[in-house]
Design a protein around this motif. Structure first.
Motif, PDB file in Angstrom:
ATOM      1  N   GLY A   1       2.136 -17.931  10.528  1.00 43.88           N
ATOM      2  CA  GLY A   1       2.901 -16.875   9.858  1.00 43.88           C
ATOM      3  C   GLY A   1       2.614 -16.827   8.370  1.00 43.88           C
ATOM      4  N   GLY A   2       2.643 -17.977   7.722  1.00 46.62           N
ATOM      5  CA  GLY A   2       2.348 -18.040   6.295  1.00 46.62           C
ATOM      6  C   GLY A   2       0.907 -17.662   5.991  1.00 46.62           C
ATOM      7  N   TRP A   3      -0.002 -18.123   6.830  1.00 50.92           N
ATOM      8  CA  TRP A   3      -1.417 -17.803   6.643  1.00 50.92           C
ATOM      9  C   TRP A   3      -1.649 -16.301   6.776  1.00 50.92           C
ATOM     10  N   LEU A   4      -1.065 -15.691   7.806  1.00 46.45           N
ATOM     11  CA  LEU A   4      -1.205 -14.250   8.000  1.00 46.45           C
ATOM     12  C   LEU A   4      -0.595 -13.467   6.846  1.00 46.45           C
ATOM     13  N   HIS A   5       0.530 -13.942   6.346  1.00 38.52           N
ATOM     14  CA  HIS A   5       1.177 -13.287   5.206  1.00 38.52           C
ATOM     15  C   HIS A   5       0.234 -13.281   4.007  1.00 38.52           C
ATOM     16  N   GLN A   6      -0.362 -14.430   3.694  1.00 36.72           N
ATOM     17  CA  GLN A   6      -1.290 -14.527   2.559  1.00 36.72           C
ATOM     18  C   GLN A   6      -2.508 -13.625   2.750  1.00 36.72           C
ATOM     19  N   VAL A   7      -3.083 -13.668   3.935  1.00 34.29           N
ATOM     20  CA  VAL A   7      -4.280 -12.860   4.203  1.00 34.29           C
ATOM     21  C   VAL A   7      -3.935 -11.373   4.126  1.00 34.29           C
ATOM     22  N   ALA A   8      -2.831 -10.973   4.734  1.00 38.82           N
ATOM     23  CA  ALA A   8      -2.429  -9.557   4.716  1.00 38.82           C
ATOM     24  C   ALA A   8      -2.198  -9.089   3.283  1.00 38.82           C
ATOM     25  N   ARG A   9      -1.588  -9.914   2.463  1.00 44.01           N
ATOM     26  CA  ARG A   9      -1.327  -9.546   1.076  1.00 44.01           C
ATOM     27  C   ARG A   9      -2.637  -9.401   0.306  1.00 44.01           C
ATOM     28  N   ARG A  10      -3.543 -10.367   0.466  1.00 37.20           N
ATOM     29  CA  ARG A  10      -4.827 -10.295  -0.235  1.00 37.20           C
ATOM     30  C   ARG A  10      -5.645  -9.091   0.196  1.00 37.20           C
ATOM     31  N   VAL A  11      -5.687  -8.841   1.500  1.00 36.82           N
ATOM     32  CA  VAL A  11      -6.431  -7.685   2.026  1.00 36.82           C
ATOM     33  C   VAL A  11      -5.838  -6.395   1.475  1.00 36.82           C
ATOM     34  N   SER A  12      -4.527  -6.298   1.470  1.00 38.78           N
ATOM     35  CA  SER A  12      -3.856  -5.088   0.988  1.00 38.78           C
ATOM     36  C   SER A  12      -4.079  -4.873  -0.504  1.00 38.78           C
ATOM     37  N   LEU A  13      -4.007  -5.938  -1.276  1.00 38.80           N
ATOM     38  CA  LEU A  13      -4.239  -5.816  -2.721  1.00 38.80           C
ATOM     39  C   LEU A  13      -5.674  -5.375  -3.015  1.00 38.80           C
ATOM     40  N   ARG A  14      -6.635  -5.924  -2.274  1.00 36.32           N
ATOM     41  CA  ARG A  14      -8.031  -5.508  -2.451  1.00 36.32           C
ATOM     42  C   ARG A  14      -8.219  -4.046  -2.076  1.00 36.32           C
ATOM     43  N   LEU A  15      -7.602  -3.644  -0.977  1.00 31.65           N
ATOM     44  CA  LEU A  15      -7.708  -2.250  -0.548  1.00 31.65           C
ATOM     45  C   LEU A  15      -7.076  -1.325  -1.581  1.00 31.65           C
ATOM     46  N   ARG A  16      -5.918  -1.702  -2.107  1.00 31.30           N
ATOM     47  CA  ARG A  16      -5.251  -0.891  -3.122  1.00 31.30           C
ATOM     48  C   ARG A  16      -6.132  -0.758  -4.369  1.00 31.30           C
TER      49      ARG A  16
ATOM     50  N   LEU B   1       0.788  -1.235   0.000  1.00 33.06           N
ATOM     51  CA  LEU B   1       0.000   0.000   0.000  1.00 33.06           C
ATOM     52  C   LEU B   1       0.818   1.283   0.000  1.00 33.06           C
ATOM     53  N   ARG B   2       1.989   1.276   0.610  1.00 34.19           N
ATOM     54  CA  ARG B   2       2.862   2.457   0.667  1.00 34.19           C
ATOM     55  C   ARG B   2       2.213   3.679   1.310  1.00 34.19           C
ATOM     56  N   ASN B   3       1.297   3.438   2.218  1.00 30.35           N
ATOM     57  CA  ASN B   3       0.618   4.524   2.919  1.00 30.35           C
ATOM     58  C   ASN B   3       0.319   4.039   4.328  1.00 30.35           C
ATOM     59  N   THR B   4       0.744   4.798   5.331  1.00 35.16           N
ATOM     60  CA  THR B   4       0.620   4.366   6.715  1.00 35.16           C
ATOM     61  C   THR B   4      -0.832   4.166   7.142  1.00 35.16           C
ATOM     62  N   THR B   5      -1.706   5.074   6.770  1.00 38.78           N
ATOM     63  CA  THR B   5      -3.118   4.972   7.167  1.00 38.78           C
ATOM     64  C   THR B   5      -3.771   3.752   6.527  1.00 38.78           C
ATOM     65  N   ASP B   6      -3.544   3.565   5.239  1.00 35.04           N
ATOM     66  CA  ASP B   6      -4.109   2.406   4.549  1.00 35.04           C
ATOM     67  C   ASP B   6      -3.514   1.112   5.099  1.00 35.04           C
ATOM     68  N   CYS B   7      -2.229   1.158   5.422  1.00 32.70           N
ATOM     69  CA  CYS B   7      -1.545   0.005   6.003  1.00 32.70           C
ATOM     70  C   CYS B   7      -2.208  -0.399   7.321  1.00 32.70           C
ATOM     71  N   GLU B   8      -2.526   0.554   8.156  1.00 31.74           N
ATOM     72  CA  GLU B   8      -3.169   0.250   9.441  1.00 31.74           C
ATOM     73  C   GLU B   8      -4.558  -0.359   9.234  1.00 31.74           C
ATOM     74  N   ASP B   9      -5.282   0.136   8.233  1.00 30.79           N
ATOM     75  CA  ASP B   9      -6.601  -0.440   7.925  1.00 30.79           C
ATOM     76  C   ASP B   9      -6.464  -1.902   7.518  1.00 30.79           C
ATOM     77  N   ALA B  10      -5.507  -2.201   6.653  1.00 30.49           N
ATOM     78  CA  ALA B  10      -5.289  -3.575   6.198  1.00 30.49           C
ATOM     79  C   ALA B  10      -4.788  -4.452   7.342  1.00 30.49           C
ATOM     80  N   PHE B  11      -3.934  -3.900   8.180  1.00 27.58           N
ATOM     81  CA  PHE B  11      -3.418  -4.619   9.353  1.00 27.58           C
ATOM     82  C   PHE B  11      -4.567  -5.056  10.252  1.00 27.58           C
ATOM     83  N   GLN B  12      -5.454  -4.123  10.563  1.00 27.99           N
ATOM     84  CA  GLN B  12      -6.591  -4.437  11.427  1.00 27.99           C
ATOM     85  C   GLN B  12      -7.524  -5.444  10.765  1.00 27.99           C
ATOM     86  N   ALA B  13      -7.754  -5.284   9.479  1.00 26.47           N
ATOM     87  CA  ALA B  13      -8.631  -6.215   8.759  1.00 26.47           C
ATOM     88  C   ALA B  13      -8.050  -7.625   8.772  1.00 26.47           C
TER      89      ALA B  13
END
Length: 93
Positions: free
Chosen positions: A49-64, A18-30
């Protein structure tokens, strides 16, 4: 404990996408909200760890994608709005 242990990993994945702190926090919480909602699911428990990595990436890509779509819609609405001429000199003439 899970949040403390994996916060850096999840935040890093979110920020790289995301390259944005606010958006990053939204994805982190999600991401951790999804973890909480999937607490009974056995799929994530083997490799959290792997599961969280996948979920965080998918959430971030959707948010982006959502952010890009909103920007595009905002730009289109600005272009499509008729320009009103509020120049009083031209209105008198």
């Amino acid at each position: 404990q899970l949040i403390e242990r994996h916060a850096e990993l999840v935040r890093g994945v979110c920020f790289r996408v995301l390259r944005n702190t606010t958006d990053c926090e939204d994805a982190f919480q999600a991401t951790f909200f999804i973890l909480a909602s999937q607490a009974k699911n056995q799929l994530w428990q083997d490799s959290i760890g792997g599961w969280l990595h996948q979920v965080a990436r998918r959430v971030s890509l959707r948010l982006r994608a959502d952010i890009a779509r909103r920007k595009q819609l905002d730009m289109q609405s600005c272009i499509e709005q008729p320009q009103t001429d509020n120049d009083p000199v031209q209105q008198i003439g």
